[in-house]
Design a protein around this motif. Structure first.
Motif, PDB file in Angstrom:
ATOM      1  N   GLY A 342       0.804  -1.235   0.000  1.00 44.73           N
ATOM      2  CA  GLY A 342       0.000   0.000   0.000  1.00 44.73           C
ATOM      3  C   GLY A 342       0.823   1.265   0.000  1.00 44.73           C
ATOM      4  N   VAL A 343       1.971   1.245  -0.669  1.00 46.28           N
ATOM      5  CA  VAL A 343       2.861   2.408  -0.572  1.00 46.28           C
ATOM      6  C   VAL A 343       2.216   3.688  -1.137  1.00 46.28           C
ATOM      7  CG1 VAL A 343       4.184   1.892  -2.672  1.00 46.28           C
ATOM      8  CG2 VAL A 343       5.248   3.189  -0.872  1.00 46.28           C
ATOM      9  N   ALA A 344       1.502   3.544  -2.247  1.00 44.16           N
ATOM     10  CA  ALA A 344       0.891   4.742  -2.834  1.00 44.16           C
ATOM     11  C   ALA A 344      -0.215   5.267  -1.924  1.00 44.16           C
ATOM     12  CB  ALA A 344       0.347   4.430  -4.227  1.00 44.16           C
ATOM     13  N   ALA A 345      -1.047   4.344  -1.456  1.00 42.45           N
ATOM     14  CA  ALA A 345      -2.161   4.765  -0.600  1.00 42.45           C
ATOM     15  C   ALA A 345      -1.638   5.445   0.661  1.00 42.45           C
ATOM     16  CB  ALA A 345      -3.015   3.561  -0.233  1.00 42.45           C
ATOM     17  N   ARG A 346      -0.583   4.863   1.245  1.00 45.62           N
ATOM     18  CA  ARG A 346      -0.046   5.454   2.483  1.00 45.62           C
ATOM     19  C   ARG A 346       0.601   6.805   2.209  1.00 45.62           C
ATOM     20  NH1 ARG A 346       3.556   0.873   4.833  1.00 45.62           N
ATOM     21  NH2 ARG A 346       4.123   2.466   6.349  1.00 45.62           N
ATOM     22  N   THR A 347       1.267   6.898   1.054  1.00 46.63           N
ATOM     23  CA  THR A 347       1.881   8.195   0.703  1.00 46.63           C
ATOM     24  C   THR A 347       0.803   9.261   0.619  1.00 46.63           C
ATOM     25  OG1 THR A 347       3.582   7.064  -0.566  1.00 46.63           O
ATOM     26  CG2 THR A 347       3.256   9.403  -1.045  1.00 46.63           C
ATOM     27  N   ILE A 351       0.029  12.686   2.770  1.00 41.94           N
ATOM     28  CA  ILE A 351      -0.069  14.038   2.188  1.00 41.94           C
ATOM     29  C   ILE A 351      -1.391  14.682   2.621  1.00 41.94           C
ATOM     30  CG2 ILE A 351      -0.123  15.404   0.065  1.00 41.94           C
ATOM     31  CD1 ILE A 351       1.231  12.983  -1.331  1.00 41.94           C
ATOM     32  N   ALA A 352      -2.457  13.877   2.533  1.00 42.90           N
ATOM     33  CA  ALA A 352      -3.779  14.419   2.874  1.00 42.90           C
ATOM     34  C   ALA A 352      -3.813  14.905   4.323  1.00 42.90           C
ATOM     35  CB  ALA A 352      -4.853  13.357   2.636  1.00 42.90           C
ATOM     36  N   SER A 353      -3.077  14.225   5.210  1.00 40.60           N
ATOM     37  CA  SER A 353      -3.101  14.624   6.621  1.00 40.60           C
ATOM     38  C   SER A 353      -2.529  16.030   6.810  1.00 40.60           C
ATOM     39  CB  SER A 353      -2.308  13.623   7.476  1.00 40.60           C
ATOM     40  OG  SER A 353      -0.916  13.792   7.223  1.00 40.60           O
ATOM     41  N   VAL A 382       5.023  18.199   3.894  1.00 40.81           N
ATOM     42  CA  VAL A 382       4.630  16.959   3.220  1.00 40.81           C
ATOM     43  C   VAL A 382       5.738  15.917   3.368  1.00 40.81           C
ATOM     44  CG1 VAL A 382       4.213  15.938   0.938  1.00 40.81           C
ATOM     45  CG2 VAL A 382       3.017  18.034   1.602  1.00 40.81           C
ATOM     46  N   ILE A 383       6.988  16.346   3.171  1.00 43.27           N
ATOM     47  CA  ILE A 383       8.115  15.407   3.317  1.00 43.27           C
ATOM     48  C   ILE A 383       8.146  14.864   4.751  1.00 43.27           C
ATOM     49  CG2 ILE A 383      10.645  15.240   3.368  1.00 43.27           C
ATOM     50  CD1 ILE A 383      10.705  17.094   0.957  1.00 43.27           C
ATOM     51  N   ALA A 384       7.969  15.746   5.718  1.00 47.82           N
ATOM     52  CA  ALA A 384       7.993  15.301   7.118  1.00 47.82           C
ATOM     53  C   ALA A 384       6.892  14.269   7.371  1.00 47.82           C
ATOM     54  CB  ALA A 384       7.830  16.502   8.044  1.00 47.82           C
ATOM     55  N   ALA A 385       5.696  14.501   6.816  1.00 46.31           N
ATOM     56  CA  ALA A 385       4.578  13.569   7.044  1.00 46.31           C
ATOM     57  C   ALA A 385       4.859  12.216   6.402  1.00 46.31           C
ATOM     58  CB  ALA A 385       3.278  14.165   6.495  1.00 46.31           C
ATOM     59  N   GLU A 387       7.881  10.948   5.709  1.00 46.21           N
ATOM     60  CA  GLU A 387       8.975  10.295   6.456  1.00 46.21           C
ATOM     61  C   GLU A 387       8.452   9.674   7.742  1.00 46.21           C
ATOM     62  OE1 GLU A 387      12.874  12.757   4.865  1.00 46.21           O
ATOM     63  OE2 GLU A 387      11.922  13.400   6.736  1.00 46.21           O
ATOM     64  N   ASN A 388       7.505  10.357   8.331  1.00 47.16           N
ATOM     65  CA  ASN A 388       6.907   9.858   9.556  1.00 47.16           C
ATOM     66  C   ASN A 388       6.115   8.573   9.289  1.00 47.16           C
ATOM     67  OD1 ASN A 388       6.233  10.066  12.266  1.00 47.16           O
ATOM     68  ND2 ASN A 388       4.252  10.983  11.755  1.00 47.16           N
ATOM     69  N   GLU A 389       5.345   8.577   8.197  1.00 44.77           N
ATOM     70  CA  GLU A 389       4.539   7.412   7.829  1.00 44.77           C
ATOM     71  C   GLU A 389       5.429   6.190   7.544  1.00 44.77           C
ATOM     72  OE1 GLU A 389       1.253   6.742   7.608  1.00 44.77           O
ATOM     73  OE2 GLU A 389       1.678   4.746   6.756  1.00 44.77           O
ATOM     74  N   PHE A 390       6.556   6.430   6.885  1.00 42.40           N
ATOM     75  CA  PHE A 390       7.396   5.310   6.437  1.00 42.40           C
ATOM     76  C   PHE A 390       8.667   5.154   7.270  1.00 42.40           C
ATOM     77  CE2 PHE A 390       4.961   6.278   2.507  1.00 42.40           C
ATOM     78  CZ  PHE A 390       4.413   5.019   2.274  1.00 42.40           C
ATOM     79  N   TYR A 391       8.651   5.571   8.532  1.00 39.99           N
ATOM     80  CA  TYR A 391       9.929   5.562   9.248  1.00 39.99           C
ATOM     81  C   TYR A 391      10.529   4.163   9.342  1.00 39.99           C
ATOM     82  CZ  TYR A 391       7.713   3.886  13.546  1.00 39.99           C
ATOM     83  OH  TYR A 391       7.048   3.125  14.452  1.00 39.99           O
ATOM     84  N   ARG A 392       9.666   3.139   9.416  1.00 40.49           N
ATOM     85  CA  ARG A 392      10.180   1.755   9.491  1.00 40.49           C
ATOM     86  C   ARG A 392      10.855   1.366   8.174  1.00 40.49           C
ATOM     87  NH1 ARG A 392       5.454  -0.185  11.954  1.00 40.49           N
ATOM     88  NH2 ARG A 392       5.795  -0.274  14.182  1.00 40.49           N
TER      89      ARG A 392
END
Ligand code: ADP
Ligand code: ASP
Ligand code: MG
Length: 474
Positions: A342-347, A351-353, A382-385, A387-392
């Protein structure tokens, strides 16, 4: 001048059409003439040109503790509005009346800015209260000018007509509630033959808190009112001869496009052609209403007519070229991305957040990178959000990096015929290549009536001019 005379017509005038005494006199003349042809005439007006910018920049400055800017703005606002009062309202007592009303609104402005400076913060709600004042001053002026010239007119504030949610600065109208409120207020005025002069741009929540529809939103106001009344047509009066083959400020040779489909004009508006607010089109299509774009300063010119379908595309396949400035392209890349579910959906939910809207998306076919454009001012958050989503995944090296380019622009060419004509993309790239303009990314609109490509910010003029010359003007 238009020989057609719809029975119910909404005419919207932009900021330049009411920005000076001469311009407002011209607008009043158009209203006067049209009223003799159209029994039910509704007018929507923007604030005087530049006023919304002055209001918002004063409020923002006040939030940073700068009280000089708004105090200077008070003088400018007073001078701009009083110049029109003086030259276009002959009756002295009427002059004083309108002046007093405008003075009260300017006082509201100063008080709001003062409060913002004390709080040290300008909330979206406060900014909407400030921004709404431009249109609220303009309607008082235009109604008095039109009425003084002998066409009965009455001003109305749209916070009583357009009911929205509380998404301040880009509020969404509730069409059902708006229909009830707008008809209840407008029909009695129209039935007695008076022209309602209504604030563009603004609405209110059901609780009566003022909202705005987004910058340039007066076009949308006209479309909303046209749809709910309903009107037979909506005419957008501006400062150019309709929708053109390019922004005439960039391409002086740009020509008027006589007829465009709704699909084409939607793509153009979303792709940055400022002449129409992108949200204007949907309500008029859904209500089956005619839409035109006309020039206040050249009212005899037929302008542009928007149509549902064009039977046989004639003329140029590519109709217009347009651009959006001030963007950055963000890339999420990594060799392990294929394995990330789900990489696109999570990205996109990351962004939406941040409340950011994305204007172009392209995914490499190898699925090792997703790339999209956002306003330059939002790139960092947006980059910060993300990076936060994909930190793992970043720690595990499935995603290598999330990065932004320098400032870019998106240039778009639009035309219905493109879907059935091969070779358009090649022609576009050939033209840009010859001028040594590098294309960073490309995307085709899902409706296939447009192709967009990302370029470095400094290439905008050369790209738009070259494409106009090589792809449109032939
Ligand atoms: P208004 O104040 O009347 O709403 P805007 O400034 O919002 O006017 O929109 C009109 C401007 O849009 C024109 O002066 C022109 O510079 C710009 N523009 C951008 N693209 C186009 C286009 N394709 N056709 C016509 N005008 C365009
Ligand atoms: N006055 C508002 C703006 O400048 C709305 C409009 O002009 O359409 O954004
Ligand atoms: Mg506009």
């Amino acid at each position: 001048m238009n020989v057609l005379s719809p029975r119910t017509l909404v005419m919207k005038f932009g900021g330049t059409s009411v920005g000076t005494p001469d311009a407002m006199a011209q607008t009043a003349e158009i209203i006067h003439r049209q009223r003799t042809l159209t029994p039910r005439l509704v007018v929507v007006t923007s604030a005087l040109s530049g006023v919304t910018d002055i209001l918002l920049s004063s409020a923002t400055a006040a939030a940073h503790g700068d009280t000089t800017t708004y105090n200077q703005a008070v003088q400018t606002l007073r001078a701009r509005h009083e110049a029109i009062i003086k030259s276009l309202i002959p009756d002295r007592s009427r002059q004083e009346e309108v002046k007093a009303e405008i003075t009260l609104l300017i006082l509201d402005f100063a008080n709001l800015c003062q409060a913002i400076s004390v709080l040290g913060e300008a909330t979206p709600r406060a900014l909407d209260a400030v921004a709404s004042l431009g249109e609220r001053m303009a309607v008082r002026l235009l109604a008095a000018v039109v009425d003084s010239a002998g066409t009965p007119a009455q001003y109305l504030e749209a916070n009583r007509l357009i009911i929205t949610d509380d998404h301040f600065q880009a509020a969404h109208p509730d069409f059902a509630a708006t229909q009830i409120a707008a008809r209840a207020s407008l029909n009695p005025i129209l039935d007695q033959g008076t022209v309602p002069i209504i604030t563009g741009f603004i609405g209110a929540t059901p609780q009566g808190v003022t909202t705005t529809l987004g910058r340039g939103g007066s076009d949308y106001t006209a479309a909303i009112l046209g749809a709910v009344l309903p009107a037979d047509e909506v005419w957008i009066w501006t400062d150019v001869d309709g929708v053109m083959t390019a922004d005439p400020r960039i391409v002086p040779e740009a020509r008027t496009i006589e007829e465009l489909t709704y699909r084409e004009v939607s793509e153009l508006a979303y792709a940055g052609a400022k002449v129409l607010h992108p949200k204007t089109i949907r309500p008029v299509i859904e209500a089956g209403i005619g839409l035109r774009v006309l020039n206040t300063f050249n009212p005899e010119h037929p302008g542009t007519r928007l149509v549902a379908e064009k039977a046989t595309p004639n003329g140029n396949v590519v109709k217009s070229v347009t651009a959006i400035r001030g963007l950055k392209l963000i890339t999420v890349e990594g060799r392990g991305m294929l394995d990330v579910p789900g990489v696109a959906a999570r990205t996109f939910s990351a962004i939406a957040s941040t409340g950011t809207s994305v204007s172009l998306i392209s995914q490499a076919s190898s699925e090792q990178a997703i790339c999209f454009a956002v306003p330059a001012s939002s790139a960092e958050k947006v980059i910060a959000a993300i990076e936060n989503e994909f930190y793992r995944e970043i720690a595990g090296k499935d995603i290598d990096r999330v990065w932004a380019t320098g400032e870019v622009v998106i240039v778009t060419v639009v035309g219905e015929g493109m879907r059935s004509t091969p070779g358009i993309a090649g022609k576009v790239f050939g033209a840009l290549g010859e001028r040594q303009i590098n294309v960073i990314a490309i995307a085709q609109g899902s409706s296939e009536v447009s192709i967009s490509f990302v370029l470095k910010a400094e290439d905008i003029r050369a790209a738009v001019q070259t494409l106009h010359e090589r792809v449109i003007s032939q």
